[in-house]
Motif scaffolding. Structure first.
Motif, mmCIF file in Angstrom:
data_model
loop_
_atom_site.group_PDB
_atom_site.id
_atom_site.type_symbol
_atom_site.label_atom_id
_atom_site.label_comp_id
_atom_site.label_asym_id
_atom_site.label_seq_id
_atom_site.Cartn_x
_atom_site.Cartn_y
_atom_site.Cartn_z
ATOM 1 N N UNK A 251 -14.143 61.518 90.792
ATOM 2 C CA UNK A 251 -15.370 61.155 91.051
ATOM 3 C C UNK A 251 -16.354 62.016 92.124
ATOM 4 N N UNK A 252 -15.458 62.361 92.980
ATOM 5 C CA UNK A 252 -16.177 63.385 94.008
ATOM 6 C C UNK A 252 -16.835 64.597 93.447
ATOM 7 N N UNK A 253 -16.116 65.074 92.437
ATOM 8 C CA UNK A 253 -16.778 66.383 91.817
ATOM 9 C C UNK A 253 -17.499 66.008 90.599
ATOM 10 N N UNK A 254 -17.332 64.873 89.784
ATOM 11 C CA UNK A 254 -18.025 64.792 88.791
ATOM 12 C C UNK A 254 -19.469 64.932 88.618
ATOM 13 N N UNK B 282 -8.249 64.436 76.349
ATOM 14 C CA UNK B 282 -8.678 64.075 77.916
ATOM 15 C C UNK B 282 -9.139 62.739 78.105
ATOM 16 N N UNK B 283 -8.740 62.075 78.849
ATOM 17 C CA UNK B 283 -9.075 60.630 79.254
ATOM 18 C C UNK B 283 -9.852 60.880 80.467
ATOM 19 N N UNK B 284 -10.852 59.898 80.476
ATOM 20 C CA UNK B 284 -12.076 60.065 81.470
ATOM 21 C C UNK B 284 -11.584 59.765 82.818
ATOM 22 N N UNK C 286 -17.753 51.955 83.449
ATOM 23 C CA UNK C 286 -16.595 52.604 82.601
ATOM 24 C C UNK C 286 -16.024 53.626 83.328
ATOM 25 N N UNK C 287 -16.563 54.456 84.031
ATOM 26 C CA UNK C 287 -16.065 55.740 84.766
ATOM 27 C C UNK C 287 -15.559 55.028 86.007
ATOM 28 N N UNK C 288 -16.016 54.154 86.733
ATOM 29 C CA UNK C 288 -15.438 53.528 87.832
ATOM 30 C C UNK C 288 -14.275 52.790 87.530
ATOM 31 N N UNK C 289 -14.292 52.021 86.624
ATOM 32 C CA UNK C 289 -13.018 51.123 86.238
ATOM 33 C C UNK C 289 -11.858 52.057 86.078
#
Length: 212
Positions: A8-11, A1-3, A206-209
């Motif tokens: 993002x709306x559910x994370x 699984x890749x991040x 990182x998550x945003x990128x």
């Protein structure tokens, strides 16, 4: 699984730290977890929990945190008094040492989950995360960060194994989830807050990128 498959709306990101244990009357992992959670909160839905240093707590946490809902990233923090750096743990192993937990109970089985996989691993890109965290911590605090392959044989490893086992089951259902365990050295409160804040900033970037 890749991040990148996290919506993002559910994370939801859950941070955990531990309370006192053995001869450690103050556990900086809880301070790190709180600062980490505060740094993440403006960007993602966030919770933070302080856990007791017991094997039972490791299992109870996994049962109540809601892995089965997916879109969950859990970041565990724990103290390793023998280390002088921040360690991002790649693996959790299906083993248990002889050290008693805070219940004082002994006679635990040798395995976290008898018959379970020998080892489980996070799929987060630890090499790049550790490099960025290392650069920040070295500049701000003269502290290093490294990837580790051995989370030990105590409660830290047990909760990481339980979390990654839950992640494994959720992924089979096609839902995104992951977990990470981070060992921190002995830190005073100011440095603990700084470590948590820097790690939260790095993870959010990182998550945003990855979502871009």
């Amino acid at each position: 699984m890749a991040t990148s498959i996290f919506d993002p709306s559910k994370l939801r990101i859950v941070a955990t730290g531990f309370g006192p244990f053995l001869d450690h009357q103050r556990n900086p992992s809880w301070e790190v977890a709180q600062a980490f959670s505060q740094a993440v909160a403006p960007h993602f839905s966030t919770d933070c929990e302080r856990l007791a240093v017991t094997y039972a707590e490791a299992q109870h946490f996994v049962e109540r945190v809601g892995y089965e809902e997916g879109h969950l990233l859990v970041v565990h923090f724990g103290l390793s008094g023998r280390r002088d750096h921040v360690a991002l743990e790649r693996f959790a192993h299906n083993c248990r040492g002889e050290t008693r937990d805070e219940t004082g109970r002994d006679g635990w089985p040798d395995h976290v989950e008898p018959g379970g996989p020998l080892a489980l691993q996070t799929l987060l890109p630890l090499r790049s995360l550790a490099a960025e965290i290392d650069a920040r911590l070295h500049e701000a605090l003269d502290l290093r960060a490294r990837v580790s392959r051995d989370a030990g044989e105590y409660v830290c490893n047990a909760i990481y194994y339980c979390s990654l086992r839950a992640v494994e089951r959720v992924r089979r259902e096609g839902l995104p989830a992951d977990a990470l365990f981070v060992h921190v050295p002995q830190l005073d409160p100011v440095r603990a807050d700084a470590v948590g804040a820097q790690m939260g900033d790095v993870l959010c970037a990182h998550l945003s990128d990855r979502q871009a």
